[in-house]
Scaffold this active site. Structure first.
Site, PDB file in Angstrom:
ATOM      1  N   HIS A  48      -6.739   3.095  17.760  1.00  0.00           N
ATOM      2  CA  HIS A  48      -7.864   2.115  17.253  1.00  0.00           C
ATOM      3  C   HIS A  48      -8.713   1.798  17.839  1.00  0.00           C
ATOM      4  O   HIS A  48      -9.175   0.635  18.040  1.00  0.00           O
ATOM      5  CB  HIS A  48      -6.985   1.000  16.627  1.00  0.00           C
ATOM      6  CG  HIS A  48      -5.561   1.417  15.629  1.00  0.00           C
ATOM      7  ND1 HIS A  48      -4.632   2.152  16.297  1.00  0.00           N
ATOM      8  CD2 HIS A  48      -5.440   1.143  14.394  1.00  0.00           C
ATOM      9  CE1 HIS A  48      -3.657   2.414  15.263  1.00  0.00           C
ATOM     10  NE2 HIS A  48      -4.178   1.650  14.160  1.00  0.00           N
ATOM     11  N   HIS A  84      -1.979   0.818   2.738  1.00  0.00           N
ATOM     12  CA  HIS A  84      -2.642  -0.590   3.360  1.00  0.00           C
ATOM     13  C   HIS A  84      -4.003  -0.341   3.347  1.00  0.00           C
ATOM     14  O   HIS A  84      -4.545   0.918   3.573  1.00  0.00           O
ATOM     15  CB  HIS A  84      -1.927  -1.245   4.360  1.00  0.00           C
ATOM     16  CG  HIS A  84      -1.949  -0.462   5.718  1.00  0.00           C
ATOM     17  ND1 HIS A  84      -1.574   1.179   5.896  1.00  0.00           N
ATOM     18  CD2 HIS A  84      -2.753  -0.710   6.932  1.00  0.00           C
ATOM     19  CE1 HIS A  84      -1.905   1.170   7.393  1.00  0.00           C
ATOM     20  NE2 HIS A  84      -2.469   0.312   7.713  1.00  0.00           N
ATOM     21  N   HIS A  96       3.107   0.940  11.935  1.00  0.00           N
ATOM     22  CA  HIS A  96       2.900   0.449  13.308  1.00  0.00           C
ATOM     23  C   HIS A  96       1.971  -0.783  13.458  1.00  0.00           C
ATOM     24  O   HIS A  96       1.202  -0.747  14.123  1.00  0.00           O
ATOM     25  CB  HIS A  96       2.294   1.520  14.208  1.00  0.00           C
ATOM     26  CG  HIS A  96       0.809   2.045  13.772  1.00  0.00           C
ATOM     27  ND1 HIS A  96       0.391   3.366  13.850  1.00  0.00           N
ATOM     28  CD2 HIS A  96      -0.056   1.443  13.201  1.00  0.00           C
ATOM     29  CE1 HIS A  96      -0.838   3.363  13.519  1.00  0.00           C
ATOM     30  NE2 HIS A  96      -1.166   2.197  13.098  1.00  0.00           N
ATOM     31  N   GLU A 116      -3.430   6.810   7.555  1.00  0.00           N
ATOM     32  CA  GLU A 116      -2.684   7.032   8.804  1.00  0.00           C
ATOM     33  C   GLU A 116      -1.491   8.062   8.380  1.00  0.00           C
ATOM     34  O   GLU A 116      -0.799   8.430   9.418  1.00  0.00           O
ATOM     35  CB  GLU A 116      -2.353   5.786   9.397  1.00  0.00           C
ATOM     36  CG  GLU A 116      -3.371   4.957   9.882  1.00  0.00           C
ATOM     37  CD  GLU A 116      -3.168   3.865  10.479  1.00  0.00           C
ATOM     38  OE1 GLU A 116      -3.643   2.957  11.033  1.00  0.00           O
ATOM     39  OE2 GLU A 116      -1.877   3.062  10.048  1.00  0.00           O
TER      40      GLU A 116
END
Ligand SMILES: [Fe+3]
Ligand SMILES: [Fe+3]
Lengths: 278, 117, 278, 117
Positions: C59, C192, C12, C239
């Site tokens: 977030h 990431h 995302h 995530e």
């Protein structure tokens, strides 16, 4: 290492806030309740806890239904008493026991308790009244860790889950690598019901059995569902969940330092216990 | 959709998911009573304040008629209603108890005392 | 009765929001990622799910550290996309699947998951981007249940705990007494890392193994702690917990309808899978 | 008090309890950047805005010098810092990556591409 030196459980009727504010402790209506506290004051004077871990329920001050937690813990540096709409005078704010609060928070998450973590926190009468009952001059000689249990929105966390969270808090305190004497508070109950056609419901027999179980059979009440507890103790009697969290923190037996029970204060069967690990 | 029968406890309304959903606007208004400015605004024009929070007709009627059981039946949670009753209307829990149980305040208090024996 | 018809998991990356807004789907940089979606659009057209249960991480839009939940569920009638400070254009708001959301919430509490319940909810790119990837016209033909997992504040809920919550959500969906086709979304990852001296870290080998495990060994990743996952997948690779929640909802085997993997989109190993229960 | 040694992962700063506690004011400021009015206010006077949120000297210095690693070391959480970097300063994640790893943006992007092979 940190060590639990006692468990103090008490009712937290909002009207007590007004009674404290107006100095009604010797008034015939209030005296039977406030008379429970001189023995606790003596104990506090002798034992001098450093930190209070307070297990209570928020009544719509720090939390609203936009974000209603099941279990919350406050890691804030300052726990703030403020207008909560019930007409209870505010108190001086409470220093947070940040090191211990974060330690307990981290430990609970690792133990699969899905905590809400609060780096800012308002505390309502369920937190403040037990403190003012213990330290009537409202000069707090302790730091605090607030632990909040949902008693607003059903289903509530089960009595068994609450007891287990207490056990996990007890393990976290035992593993805290700093010398500290910890007093655990359980705030709320006992039987009372504010709403509905059965408003005013009180169950003395259940309450006495529950108080006995705090000493002799601490998991006794974990057999009951949230609705069982409503049936037996009234809608707000479910606040005894906070007593169960508090009791769960001590794995072994406890002895009674003080115990009192009086019906009624406001609509509530008002009870206070001070227990010591043995 | 057919939903399983809920367990009910006579005389003990449960603030569950259905109530929270039904009463959100009402409870949000009551939550606003944590502030004196909001309490004062409510007192100055009750209906306008209710409408500002999106209360529906049934909820506004329960407010203006001081119908405590009615407020519960339209989704009011007692911890929120307590701010309205105590902080705004100046009622204590024995007033509320008497209102809901159809007795006088003295009778309600006598019942509480009797529960101690 | 409600039935899970598929699990769609996808990265995302915030920059996708800008790419969608600017219609860069055919741009050479973005094409390898967006090319994953036509097969998913065909499947959606054929299967026509009614409800999306979206497992994602906030977030810092709906939640801040003043009240940071571990697990949250949105029961709001409307899930609102708004300015989240990253420069991502807002989307039309999303209708909440209130009946199912409350049913799952109640069921999770009874299963000892200590949910935060949200009667109002803002949803950020982790929720909105998968929706816009599935329905590029942004006319949502589904109602939604947002389920939020803390990936902000360590310790995180463990991978095992996340998988178990997924299992509990699956049970709740199966017991929902209304006919509905439910698509479960898992949003985030894969490897990431945005911050620190190791920023830009990507672990293709781990990601491919993880994608394989989603089909062939769904609990494989539950062996890893939160810090293990940081080490292996980068700080934001954690995530993938949302993928584990999503995968946990289907107890039996799944088959792959579509799978794609491309490095990099922004700093991320971007992956998309569509799985069907068999 | 002696605390048990924490596990560290080289080059991967963890936003844990210590960081959240150290960085609360900084993160709260970044959280405010969900609103354009606040972003604009920050841009018009960075230091004044930082002080309004109670940032300390080390935090203000890390802000004014665009020191990303510094911001992390004074408690910044990346999801909050991202609002500052992306929404306020107009940096993308490759800019941030290059700043933190001491390479050019092109070098940073080449490293990402290489990770795919
Ligand atoms: Fe109470
Ligand atoms: Fe993300």
């Amino acid at each position: 290492m940190a060590k639990i030196v006692g468990i103090m459980t008490t009712s937290h009727v909002p009207a007590l806030g007004r009674a404290i504010h107006l100095n009604l402790q010797q008034d015939p209506y209030w005296k039977p309740f406030f008379d429970g506290f001189p023995p606790i004051h003596e104990w506090l004077e002798r034992v001098k806890p450093d930190i209070v871990v307070s297990c209570y329920n928020d009544h719509g001050l720090n939390f609203f239904l936009d974000k209603q937690p099941t279990f919350a813990i406050g890691t804030a540096p300052e726990l703030i008493s403020t207008d909560e709409g019930w007409g209870i005078p505010s108190m001086p704010s409470f220093p947070g026991a940040e090191d211990l609060a974060w330690h307990i928070r981290d430990s609970l998450i690792r133990d699969d308790f899905d905590m809400l973590t609060c780096q800012e926190m308002l505390v309502d009468h369920a937190f403040t009244l037990p403190m003012a009952l213990m330290w009537p001059d409202q000069k707090w000689p302790v730091k605090s860790v607030p632990v909040c249990v949902n008693t607003v929105l059903f289903p509530l966390p089960s009595a068994r889950r609450c007891f287990k969270m207490g056990e996990a808090i007890g393990r976290a305190i035992a593993s805290f690598p700093e010398d500290a004497k910890v007093l655990v508070v359980g705030s709320g109950g006992l039987s009372h019901q504010l709403e509905g056609e059965r408003a005013g419901f009180i169950n003395k027999e259940f309450d006495l059995k529950f108080m006995d179980s705090m000493v002799n059979d601490p998991q006794w009440a974990t057999q009951f569902s949230d609705l069982d507890l409503v049936e037996k103790t009234g809608n707000e009697g479910v606040e005894l969940l906070n007593w169960l969290v508090a009791r769960g923190t001590v794995a072994g037996p406890v002895k009674v330092v003080h115990s009192s029970f009086h019906i009624p204060i406001s609509n509530t069967a008002a009870a206070t216990m001070l227990l010591e690990p043995v | 959709m057919t939903r399983p029968q809920k367990r009910t406890i006579p005389g003990a309304p449960i603030f569950d998911s259905d109530a929270a959903r039904r009463g959100y606007a009402l409870n949000k208004m009551c939550y606003s009573f944590n502030s004196k400015a909001n309490r004062d605004e409510f007192v100055s024009d009750e209906v306008a304040y209710c409408k500002k929070f999106g209360l529906d007709e049934a909820q506004i009627k329960a407010i203006t008629t001081r119908d405590v059981l009615g407020l519960i039946s339209v989704g009011g949670g007692v911890y929120f209603l307590g701010k309205l009753a105590g902080g705004v209307l100046g009622l204590d829990m024995q007033d509320i108890g008497a209102l809901q149980t159809g007795v006088t305040k003295e009778e309600f208090k006598a019942k509480l005392v009797a529960a101690g024996h």
